[in-house]
Design a protein around this motif. Structure first.
Motif, PDB file in Angstrom:
ATOM      1  N   LYS A 197       0.963  -1.146  -0.028  1.00 43.65           N
ATOM      2  CA  LYS A 197       0.093   0.017   0.044  1.00 43.65           C
ATOM      3  C   LYS A 197       1.111   1.079  -0.178  1.00 43.65           C
ATOM      4  N   PHE A 198       0.574   2.241  -0.711  1.00 43.95           N
ATOM      5  CA  PHE A 198       1.331   3.465  -0.681  1.00 43.95           C
ATOM      6  C   PHE A 198       0.376   4.608  -1.011  1.00 43.95           C
ATOM      7  N   SER A 199       0.888   5.801  -0.590  1.00 40.92           N
ATOM      8  CA  SER A 199       0.138   7.049  -0.954  1.00 40.92           C
ATOM      9  C   SER A 199       0.969   8.058  -2.083  1.00 40.92           C
ATOM     10  N   VAL A 200       0.336   8.786  -2.741  1.00 44.26           N
ATOM     11  CA  VAL A 200       0.858   9.591  -3.520  1.00 44.26           C
ATOM     12  C   VAL A 200       1.002  10.811  -3.298  1.00 44.26           C
ATOM     13  N   GLU A 201       2.206  11.457  -3.226  1.00 40.63           N
ATOM     14  CA  GLU A 201       2.349  12.756  -2.720  1.00 40.63           C
ATOM     15  C   GLU A 201       3.524  13.480  -3.486  1.00 40.63           C
ATOM     16  N   GLU A 202       3.310  14.776  -3.866  1.00 36.08           N
ATOM     17  CA  GLU A 202       4.292  15.267  -4.600  1.00 36.08           C
ATOM     18  C   GLU A 202       5.412  16.077  -3.666  1.00 36.08           C
ATOM     19  N   ARG A 258       6.847  18.898   0.897  1.00 33.94           N
ATOM     20  CA  ARG A 258       5.848  17.789   0.511  1.00 33.94           C
ATOM     21  C   ARG A 258       4.611  18.420   0.474  1.00 33.94           C
ATOM     22  N   LEU A 278       0.360  17.073  -0.862  1.00 28.15           N
ATOM     23  CA  LEU A 278      -0.755  15.840  -1.306  1.00 28.15           C
ATOM     24  C   LEU A 278      -1.463  16.218  -2.470  1.00 28.15           C
TER      25      LEU A 278
END
Length: 91
Positions: A77-82, A89, A91
């Motif tokens: 599982k992962f989350s996308v963040e810029e 950082r 989101l």
């Protein structure tokens, strides 16, 4: 996204004739256990196909791993963040 643990094939790279003891030691080492992390492109009863990078119109390195070589597959599982170039950082 997955992490695949799989046993790789190995070969003994002796040149010419091989000493029996060296070959026996190579056999006793077993198979190398590999880890591949990436995006699943295809998964069926024969193989899992995993890419390390995906872009809008391109795909990075692709590995086809035979099902019979696989020890285990862990779904990640992962989350996308810029992250901007200044290290901030968002989101």
């Amino acid at each position: 996204m997955v992490q695949v643990q799989w046993y790789d094939a190995a070969c003994f790279n002796g040149s010419g004739w091989n000493e029996t003891e060296e070959v026996e030691a190579f056999i006793d080492e077993g198979l190398p256990l590999m880890f591949t992390v990436g995006f699943v492109l295809k998964e069926d009863d024969k193989m899992i196909v995993v890419a390390d990078s995906l872009g809008p119109h391109e795909i990075g390195q692709v590995n086809k791993i035979p099902v019979g070589w696989i020890k285990g597959v862990q779904r990640l599982k992962f989350s996308v963040e810029e992250v901007s170039y200044d290290g901030q950082r968002s989101l």
